[in-house]
Design a protein around this motif. Structure first.
Motif, short mmCIF file in Angstrom:
data_model
loop_
_atom_site.label_atom_id
_atom_site.label_comp_id
_atom_site.label_asym_id
_atom_site.label_seq_id
_atom_site.Cartn_x
_atom_site.Cartn_y
_atom_site.Cartn_z
N ALA A 116 0.40 6.59 -7.17
CA ALA A 116 -0.37 7.24 -7.51
C ALA A 116 -1.09 9.35 -6.80
CB ALA A 116 -1.79 6.91 -6.43
N LEU A 117 0.07 9.28 -6.16
CA LEU A 117 -0.29 10.66 -5.96
C LEU A 117 0.94 11.12 -6.87
CD1 LEU A 117 -0.19 12.77 -3.76
CD2 LEU A 117 1.75 12.20 -2.36
N LEU A 118 2.28 10.83 -7.39
CA LEU A 118 3.28 11.54 -8.48
C LEU A 118 2.84 11.16 -9.33
CD1 LEU A 118 6.90 9.33 -7.69
CD2 LEU A 118 5.77 11.23 -7.63
N LEU A 119 1.63 10.34 -9.91
CA LEU A 119 0.96 10.22 -11.18
C LEU A 119 -0.06 11.28 -11.21
CD1 LEU A 119 0.47 8.92 -14.03
CD2 LEU A 119 -1.00 7.31 -12.98
N GLY A 120 -0.92 11.01 -10.74
CA GLY A 120 -1.82 12.67 -9.99
C GLY A 120 -1.48 13.63 -10.57
N SER A 121 0.04 13.32 -9.67
CA SER A 121 0.45 15.01 -10.13
C SER A 121 1.14 16.21 -11.01
CB SER A 121 2.02 15.14 -8.85
OG SER A 121 0.81 15.02 -7.15
N PHE A 122 1.89 14.25 -11.47
CA PHE A 122 2.36 14.73 -13.63
C PHE A 122 1.58 14.85 -14.11
CE2 PHE A 122 3.40 12.26 -17.34
CZ PHE A 122 4.29 13.03 -17.71
N VAL A 123 -0.39 14.25 -14.00
CA VAL A 123 -1.13 14.09 -15.05
C VAL A 123 -1.54 15.58 -14.95
CG1 VAL A 123 -3.46 13.99 -15.78
CG2 VAL A 123 -1.38 12.14 -15.47
N LEU A 124 -2.06 16.23 -13.67
CA LEU A 124 -2.57 17.87 -13.49
C LEU A 124 -0.99 18.51 -13.71
CD1 LEU A 124 -4.70 19.29 -12.31
CD2 LEU A 124 -3.54 19.16 -10.38
N PRO A 143 0.96 -1.54 -0.05
CA PRO A 143 0.11 0.24 0.19
C PRO A 143 0.72 1.71 0.28
CG PRO A 143 0.17 -1.02 1.97
CD PRO A 143 0.21 -1.85 1.37
N LEU A 144 2.26 1.47 0.37
CA LEU A 144 2.80 2.67 0.87
C LEU A 144 3.02 3.13 -0.82
CD1 LEU A 144 4.30 4.24 1.68
CD2 LEU A 144 5.92 2.69 2.18
N VAL A 145 3.81 1.61 -1.35
CA VAL A 145 4.38 1.94 -3.05
C VAL A 145 3.47 2.71 -4.08
CG1 VAL A 145 5.10 0.79 -5.15
CG2 VAL A 145 5.78 -0.41 -2.93
N CYS A 146 1.61 1.76 -3.55
CA CYS A 146 0.60 2.12 -4.60
C CYS A 146 0.10 3.56 -4.13
CB CYS A 146 0.13 1.67 -4.38
SG CYS A 146 -1.77 1.35 -5.18
N ALA A 147 0.29 4.61 -3.10
CA ALA A 147 -0.03 5.40 -2.70
C ALA A 147 1.32 6.31 -3.31
CB ALA A 147 0.62 5.84 -0.31
N VAL A 148 2.45 6.06 -3.30
CA VAL A 148 3.57 7.41 -3.96
C VAL A 148 3.28 7.19 -5.34
CG1 VAL A 148 5.62 7.61 -3.85
CG2 VAL A 148 5.04 6.47 -1.75
N PHE A 200 -5.16 10.55 -6.41
CA PHE A 200 -5.43 11.71 -4.35
C PHE A 200 -6.02 10.67 -4.09
CE2 PHE A 200 -6.61 14.10 -1.33
CZ PHE A 200 -5.33 14.48 -0.91
N GLU A 201 -7.03 10.22 -4.05
CA GLU A 201 -8.31 9.46 -3.38
C GLU A 201 -7.77 8.29 -4.02
OE1 GLU A 201 -12.97 11.67 -4.75
OE2 GLU A 201 -11.75 9.90 -5.64
N THR A 202 -6.91 7.32 -4.72
CA THR A 202 -6.83 6.34 -4.36
C THR A 202 -5.12 6.36 -3.62
OG1 THR A 202 -6.93 5.68 -6.79
CG2 THR A 202 -5.33 4.62 -5.94
N PHE A 203 -4.64 7.42 -3.64
CA PHE A 203 -3.30 8.29 -2.48
C PHE A 203 -3.72 7.67 -1.09
CE2 PHE A 203 -2.04 11.41 -0.12
CZ PHE A 203 -0.61 10.43 0.54
N TRP A 204 -5.26 8.47 -0.77
CA TRP A 204 -5.36 8.54 0.38
C TRP A 204 -6.01 7.10 1.26
CZ3 TRP A 204 -5.82 12.61 3.81
CH2 TRP A 204 -6.69 12.55 4.34
#
Length: 220
Positions: free
Chosen positions: A34-42, A27-32, A59-63
């Motif tokens: 998801a956050l990086l992917l969402g930030s990149f796309v945005l 879950p830690l790897v997935c959270a990181v 971001f919801e996936t990260f959460w």
């Protein structure tokens, strides 16, 4: 003084699990990720409604995964119940946000009214989450860790989820065969269709809410 003791008790529970729990790594790897992917796309186009809705989904996936990572490092039932509620405060919106993303992706302006309605339904579930146990009734304990426990009305929430997933796949399938769309647009729709099918496999985790004992595979 009471607040200090509470914080000390919380910290001591966390210190009991200072070493990395192997079950907490995924879950830690997935959270990181998801956050990086969402930030990149945005960052590529923050004004795009498609990019914003996809970033919100990330971001919801990260959460979701960050909360499940955190729950491995707390000790009391009260703390676990709190993290489950905090986690589900955004997890419950995942199906609604995915619907939002696909509507924006396919430029289905007529369905934006349904996006707003689904988010409103999400607020209803959020209210039930914090004032009762008829949606999420605490947590279940397993050999690998802790997971939320389904309440009496949880099956009704799953019905909403299935309806939205079916509508999303129907929209994408129609877009794939739309003769008025360009080849590029049809290929993009095809990729999103198959990625949606893959993402839907994470829904098997709902079985854990009902006590079925297997490690959460949604991270994969």
């Amino acid at each position: 003084m009471g607040q200090a003791l509470l914080e000390e008790g919380w910290c001591s529970d966390i210190r009991q699990g200072e070493l990395m729990n192997p079950y907490a790594i995924s879950p830690l790897v997935c959270a990181v990720f998801a956050l990086l992917l969402g930030s990149f796309v945005l960052s590529k186009n923050p004004r795009s409604s498609v990019n914003r809705s996809f970033a919100l989904l990330c971001f919801e996936t990260f959460w979701w995964q960050a909360c499940w990572f955190t729950i491995y490092y707390v000790g009391t039932d009260a703390q676990k119940d709190l993290i489950v509620r905090v986690g589900y405060s955004l997890i419950l919106f995942l199906p609604f946000t995915y619907y939002h993303f696909v509507v924006e992706f396919l430029h289905l302006k007529r369905d934006m009214v349904w996006v707003r309605r689904f988010y409103f339904v999400g607020i209803f579930w959020l209210f039930l989450l914090w004032v009762s146990k008829i949606f999420i009734a605490g947590h279940n304990e397993f050999t690998w860790g802790t997971y939320g426990k389904a309440g009496l009305l949880h099956p009704l929430y799953l019905i909403f989820m299935v309806i939205m997933a079916w509508r999303v796949l129907t929209f994408l399938k129609a877009s794939i065969v739309d003769p008025e769309s360009s080849a590029l647009a049809r290929n993009q729709s095809k990729l999103v269709f198959f990625s949606t099918c893959l993402y839907c496999f994470a829904a098997v985790e709902y079985l854990i809410n009902y006590g079925v004992a297997f490690y959460p595979i949604g991270v994969f």
